[in-house]
Scaffold this motif. Structure first.
Motif, mmCIF file in Angstrom:
data_model
loop_
_atom_site.group_PDB
_atom_site.id
_atom_site.type_symbol
_atom_site.label_atom_id
_atom_site.label_comp_id
_atom_site.label_asym_id
_atom_site.label_seq_id
_atom_site.Cartn_x
_atom_site.Cartn_y
_atom_site.Cartn_z
ATOM 1 N N HIS A 42 -19.746 7.762 -11.299
ATOM 2 C CA HIS A 42 -20.473 9.032 -11.216
ATOM 3 C C HIS A 42 -21.726 8.880 -10.340
ATOM 4 N N ASN A 43 -22.481 7.819 -10.585
ATOM 5 C CA ASN A 43 -23.723 7.602 -9.831
ATOM 6 C C ASN A 43 -23.450 7.480 -8.333
ATOM 7 N N TRP A 46 -22.108 10.786 -6.733
ATOM 8 C CA TRP A 46 -23.194 11.758 -6.586
ATOM 9 C C TRP A 46 -24.115 11.369 -5.433
ATOM 10 N N SER A 125 -18.829 11.502 -23.480
ATOM 11 C CA SER A 125 -19.640 12.649 -23.029
ATOM 12 C C SER A 125 -19.893 12.608 -21.525
ATOM 13 N N PRO A 127 -19.010 14.056 -17.617
ATOM 14 C CA PRO A 127 -18.532 15.293 -17.003
ATOM 15 C C PRO A 127 -17.168 15.144 -16.336
ATOM 16 N N ASN A 130 -13.526 12.465 -19.255
ATOM 17 C CA ASN A 130 -14.168 12.190 -20.537
ATOM 18 C C ASN A 130 -13.146 11.656 -21.546
ATOM 19 N N ARG A 429 -27.186 6.987 -16.526
ATOM 20 C CA ARG A 429 -26.853 8.247 -15.862
ATOM 21 C C ARG A 429 -27.987 8.647 -14.928
ATOM 22 N N TRP A 431 -27.298 10.611 -11.987
ATOM 23 C CA TRP A 431 -26.945 11.795 -11.205
ATOM 24 C C TRP A 431 -27.689 13.027 -11.713
ATOM 25 N N ARG A 432 -27.756 14.013 -10.873
ATOM 26 C CA ARG A 432 -28.454 15.251 -11.228
ATOM 27 C C ARG A 432 -27.620 16.016 -12.255
ATOM 28 N N PRO A 433 -28.200 16.361 -13.414
ATOM 29 C CA PRO A 433 -27.432 17.060 -14.461
ATOM 30 C C PRO A 433 -26.813 18.351 -13.942
ATOM 31 N N GLY A 434 -25.573 18.595 -14.348
ATOM 32 C CA GLY A 434 -24.886 19.826 -13.991
ATOM 33 C C GLY A 434 -24.238 19.821 -12.627
#
Length: 444
Positions: A42-43, A46, A125, A127, A130, A429, A431-434
């Motif tokens: 994810h990181n 993003w 949890s 995005p 999951n 985490r 990355w930018r939320p959302g």
């Protein structure tokens, strides 16, 4: 993109960068758990997306079709525009092949972070792709189903994602960002990838992400190498009414989990904490957290556990003592593959999770296993331990694994050493939320 976000994305990109346009996902980090690798994916995805104006990406190769590689692919598919294509190379014949069918292994997102806050939470949890704690086979099934849904939503055009399975030849040039391969192109039907036609070729990419993990495990001469993820009967009582003797060589998490399975009756990773500490669990965790914060995460905790022996661990020790298996005897070879370990207390450094070190200490105090510093082959010969009862858990030779794949490996040795020493790919985490859309959402 604000200056702070841009700086954070640039720092992440630099931490994963093996060379310009080529990235290594977690292989040289500590804690290469399924969840940690997903967080790293994810990181990185993003960060590449945030930096896309400076480093445009239209054609990405992902080397490795395990859960980390699939998470990276799904993240890229969901973030980047439909013109960005993703190609996955997997040497085995299906995606997420290691955990598939592994009914005897339990996966939990954060249990190896115990006793810290949130470590017992059952859900990842995340995005993208999951999952919740469960048998490794069930986790793999969930991941593959969700990956199919991401492909349905973000790669409905079959040209956007290509998957090659059963690779018979694979070699990449990091400097040229090219991959030579011979494999079988697959055709997707939902979450399944059926083989189509074998083909070979050389392809050039804008970006290559090495998501091949550690590599497969190595063993000792003369003993079979059985993957940690293959099903076995270690945790089950013997049906032939005979007493079985085992030798475990190693002291990482894989070895210590197998030690628990062979010595504790009805051992389950998902329930053992609650069984050992009952209603005192949260209080015990608080004491551990406070003391670990003082001595540091890198510290050897043997003296700390010895201090707890007559107070904090009394109930847990009694519980373990009541549940020592009667049908097995276990010897633990802890000298290490290179024979450098000379004392039992030396294995309590940060080579394994706190939970598994606590379990090993309790089992030792209850006399549930014996120690050996002799060469495994010699010990097994002298004590009549069958070859298939010698479990070598040495992990993998990751650098050799990378060397076998990379044609210009010698040009990267300095950078690989830097990455191994610095370990900047933190599993937090960042990355930018959302920012990550899910299969049911629309992209802004």
């Amino acid at each position: 993109m604000t200056a702070d976000i841009g700086m954070r994305a640039s720092e992440i990109e630099a931490a994963y960068r093996l060379a310009d346009g080529c990235y290594l996902l977690g292989s040289l980090e500590r804690g290469v758990t399924v969840y940690n690798q997903q967080v790293r994916a994810h990181n990185l995805a993003w960060a590449l997306w945030e930096l896309r104006k400076s480093y445009p990406i239209k054609n990405v190769a992902i080397v490795g079709g395990g859960i980390g590689g699939l998470t990276m692919a799904a993240c890229l598919l969901s973030l980047f525009e439909p013109t960005t294509k993703v190609t996955i190379f997997e040497r085995l014949w299906d995606l997420s092949p290691i955990q598939q069918g592994a009914d005897g292994r339990w996966l939990h997102p954060r249990i190896y972070d115990w006793p810290y806050f949130g470590s017992r939470a059952p859900g990842a949890s995340l995005p993208v792709l999951n999952w919740s704690e469960g048998r490794a086979s069930d986790v793999a099934r969930t991941i593959l189903r969700e990956f199919g849904q991401f492909c349905d939503r973000f790669a409905a055009d079959d040209d956007r994602i290509s998957v090659y399975l059963g690779l018979r030849n694979f070699k990449m040039s990091v400097g040229g960002k090219t991959i030579d391969y011979v494999g079988t192109r697959s055709k997707r039907t939902g979450s399944f990838f059926d083989v189509d036609q074998p083909e070979g070729g050389t392809s050039t990419f804008d970006c290559i992400v090495l998501a091949s993990g550690f590599g497969l495990e190595s063993g000792a001469d003369g003993f079979p190498v059985t993957s940690y993820w293959r099903n076995d009967q270690l945790a089950q009582p013997a049906l032939d009414r005979t007493h079985h003797r085992y030798l475990i060589s190693g002291f990482g998490d894989g070895a210590l989990v197998d030690l628990c399975r062979l010595t504790v009756e009805r051992y389950r990773q998902d329930t053992i904490l609650y069984e050992l500490f009952g209603n005192d669990l949260e209080a015990v965790e608080e004491v551990f957290r406070n003391d670990l914060s003082e001595i540091g995460d890198e510290a050897n905790i043997y003296e700390l556990l010895t201090r707890y022996d007559q107070n904090l661990l009394v109930r847990a020790k009694q519980e373990i003592s009541n549940r020592v298996r009667k049908d097995t005897s276990v010897d633990m070879h802890i000298a290490g593959k290179d024979g450098k370990i000379a004392r039992f207390s030396e294995i309590f450094g940060r080579r394994s999770s706190v939970l598994n070190r606590v379990m090993t200490f309790l089992l030792y105090r209850c006399g549930a296993f014996s120690l050996s510093f002799e060469e495994p082959s010699e010990f097994a010969r002298k004590n009549g331990v069958a070859r298939d009862h010698v479990l070598c858990r040495y992990g993998a030779d990751t650098l050799r694994h990378l060397r076998d794949m990379i044609a210009d490996y010698t040009d990267l040795e300095t950078r690989l050493t830097e990455m191994k020493d610095s370990r900047k790919q933190v599993a937090r985490r960042l990355w930018r939320p959302g920012v990550f859309p899910n299969p049911g959402s629309r992209i802004d």
